[in-house]
Design a protein around this motif. Sequence first.
Motif, PDB file in Angstrom:
ATOM      1  N   UNK A 173       0.834  -1.200   0.000  1.00  0.00           N
ATOM      2  CA  UNK A 173       0.000   0.000   0.000  1.00  0.00           C
ATOM      3  C   UNK A 173       0.876   1.260   0.000  1.00  0.00           C
ATOM      4  N   UNK A 174       0.348   2.310  -0.598  1.00  0.00           N
ATOM      5  CA  UNK A 174       1.094   3.576  -0.683  1.00  0.00           C
ATOM      6  C   UNK A 174       1.293   4.215   0.688  1.00  0.00           C
ATOM      7  N   UNK A 175       0.430   3.855   1.658  1.00  0.00           N
ATOM      8  CA  UNK A 175       0.539   4.420   3.003  1.00  0.00           C
ATOM      9  C   UNK A 175       1.708   3.839   3.803  1.00  0.00           C
ATOM     10  N   UNK A 176       2.359   2.803   3.288  1.00  0.00           N
ATOM     11  CA  UNK A 176       3.533   2.223   3.945  1.00  0.00           C
ATOM     12  C   UNK A 176       4.769   3.034   3.554  1.00  0.00           C
ATOM     13  N   UNK A 177       5.560   3.517   4.521  1.00  0.00           N
ATOM     14  CA  UNK A 177       6.771   4.284   4.188  1.00  0.00           C
ATOM     15  C   UNK A 177       7.689   3.487   3.263  1.00  0.00           C
ATOM     16  N   UNK A 178       8.391   4.182   2.396  1.00  0.00           N
ATOM     17  CA  UNK A 178       9.219   3.535   1.371  1.00  0.00           C
ATOM     18  C   UNK A 178      10.212   2.529   1.939  1.00  0.00           C
ATOM     19  N   UNK A 179      10.919   2.900   3.030  1.00  0.00           N
ATOM     20  CA  UNK A 179      11.941   1.980   3.535  1.00  0.00           C
ATOM     21  C   UNK A 179      11.313   0.694   4.066  1.00  0.00           C
ATOM     22  N   UNK A 180      10.156   0.825   4.710  1.00  0.00           N
ATOM     23  CA  UNK A 180       9.463  -0.365   5.220  1.00  0.00           C
ATOM     24  C   UNK A 180       8.918  -1.198   4.054  1.00  0.00           C
ATOM     25  N   UNK A 181       8.392  -0.529   3.041  1.00  0.00           N
ATOM     26  CA  UNK A 181       7.891  -1.240   1.861  1.00  0.00           C
ATOM     27  C   UNK A 181       9.025  -1.989   1.161  1.00  0.00           C
ATOM     28  N   UNK A 182      10.191  -1.385   1.126  1.00  0.00           N
ATOM     29  CA  UNK A 182      11.350  -2.040   0.481  1.00  0.00           C
ATOM     30  C   UNK A 182      11.754  -3.311   1.236  1.00  0.00           C
ATOM     31  N   UNK A 183      11.819  -3.208   2.548  1.00  0.00           N
ATOM     32  CA  UNK A 183      12.200  -4.383   3.341  1.00  0.00           C
ATOM     33  C   UNK A 183      11.158  -5.493   3.203  1.00  0.00           C
ATOM     34  N   UNK A 184       9.868  -5.107   3.209  1.00  0.00           N
ATOM     35  CA  UNK A 184       8.800  -6.095   3.043  1.00  0.00           C
ATOM     36  C   UNK A 184       8.831  -6.711   1.650  1.00  0.00           C
ATOM     37  N   UNK A 185       9.144  -5.907   0.654  1.00  0.00           N
ATOM     38  CA  UNK A 185       9.243  -6.389  -0.732  1.00  0.00           C
ATOM     39  C   UNK A 185      10.357  -7.422  -0.864  1.00  0.00           C
ATOM     40  N   UNK A 186      11.454  -7.226  -0.143  1.00  0.00           N
ATOM     41  CA  UNK A 186      12.526  -8.224  -0.152  1.00  0.00           C
ATOM     42  C   UNK A 186      12.017  -9.561   0.388  1.00  0.00           C
ATOM     43  N   UNK A 187      11.241  -9.505   1.486  1.00  0.00           N
ATOM     44  CA  UNK A 187      10.693 -10.747   2.050  1.00  0.00           C
ATOM     45  C   UNK A 187       9.716 -11.402   1.084  1.00  0.00           C
ATOM     46  N   UNK A 188       8.859 -10.604   0.453  1.00  0.00           N
ATOM     47  CA  UNK A 188       7.888 -11.147  -0.503  1.00  0.00           C
ATOM     48  C   UNK A 188       8.600 -11.870  -1.640  1.00  0.00           C
TER      49      UNK A 188
END
Length: 574
Positions: A399-414
Amino acid sequence: MRRQFLTSTTALVLLLGAGNAYAGMDEAKAFLDSEIGDMSTLDRAAQEAEMQWFIDAAKPFAGMDIKVVSETITTHEYESKTLAKAFADITGIKITHDLIGEGDVVEKLQTQMQSGENIYDAYVNDSDLIGTHWRYQQARSLTDWMANEGKDVTNPNLDLADFIGTKFTTAPDGDLYQLPDQQFANLYWFRYDWFNDEKNKADFKAKYGYDLGVPVNWSAYEDIAEFFTGREIDGKKVYGHMDYGKKDPSLGWRFTDAWLSMAGNGDKGLPNGLPVDEWGIKVDEKSRPVGSCVARGGDTNGPAAVYSIQKYLDWMKAYAPAAAQGMTFSESGPVPAQGEIAQQMFMYTAFTADMVKDGLPVVNEDGTPKWRFAPSPHGVYWKDGMKLGYQDVGSWTLLKSTPDDRAKAAWLYAQFVTSKTVDVKKSHVGLTLIRESTIQHKSFTDRAPKLGGLIEFYRSPARVQWSPTGTNVPDYPKLAQLWWQAIGDASSGAKTPQEAMDSLCAEQEKVLERLERAGVQGDIGPKMAEEKTLEEWNADAVAKGNLAPQLKIEPEKDKAQTINYDELVKSWSN
């Protein structure tokens, strides 16, 4: 879905291996040794190279605490308990992978979309929400993300073309909004041993004049259901059909998961009918929903939809155990494995692992199943070129409401849990296949005889006719909850099938009208059509080379047709 596991189990897995200082290739090698081995489409050198990429890409985020969520199914339990720990050990990024009921996942997602508060850094939610994500523009376009802000954390070996479900997670604008994590289908299930019994075959042919086999259409399914119901096999009276009818949220999935399309509702088109989809919702040339009722060119209450509800009710009453009427999805799921059901119109393949356990009445002593999966039969309104069944595609959503750095770390896990390094092993655990390379892996060729046709189906050309809810549905959470209430009234006898579907389409149109008035979806939101008669809309559809809404077919029965299962499988491999 999912769905048999809707019990709201929460597994909080707070993980970090020995600490950031020790995250790296030693941990990766230990994980590859203990967990992966040769259960991968990559050789050991390529596995290590992929792990090294994750180690390097994760360095800026080491020590972060990331929270992700998914529904509770076997695949996600494996991710939460095994892969999240491995990822933390290897990268130094702490992962909490929550497991909750599917409805709770959607509720959390809705809350984050409405409030802008970052509840989770990534969600595994059904691709059924693709129309919702595209229209509300609160989920990141992964196409844009991978090319720009997320480029430095996008695995060069991700290989999107290898994923079999990305057409379901791509919006009409051509962008990918979700990354498939697990996928399973609704298929016809039958007792292969009973269908091949010589006496059963002879008796069936004598009574119906054609061969007992996999039903191609609903007329044959009905004959087979009648034939087996009350028949004595191994000293037990058996049933020709299984289903469930309790007025409960799970009743909605029973129908939104493509029951109407199997009957022949909507238009031709894969993965979904256009301009009318299998929910009966019609869109215009700009993909704006224009109606659900036949009065606006939709098909939710058209003859094909009403026929589908009538058949559902007739078969449950005549051919299923009496208890089925009062069962929910999760209660009915285990019944075929108890050995008294001849066939089921559709069964989620997520049940496969539970259907092949040693000692079950439906499993042979050598571990091979006495049953098989096959393509679902179709109703009298169905035409070649329509979808024929449902696939569930749980997919990573940022989601766009997730800060970029957190989204990046989560994207790595995904990407880690869907990577070529781990996907074969994960797929053997959960049997929810997402990659073509995994489906073709030798380990699945070896295991196929014990999975009842699951692998043969996923290797077949037939699989393209199975798809999730498509982009015509503009707000899945709001619309999906209307189904179980309307159809529950038909199931209980409070309304006729026509009355129930009239009510459903009217309720769906109220939601569409509210969205249109609010304007929250901009120029891709609903734009309601004027009302006309069924005959006028049918003539308009036919003039444009479309089908829906179709006129009533009399009689609603075609010539019964079956196919030999072994010949069918042979034709796929040819």
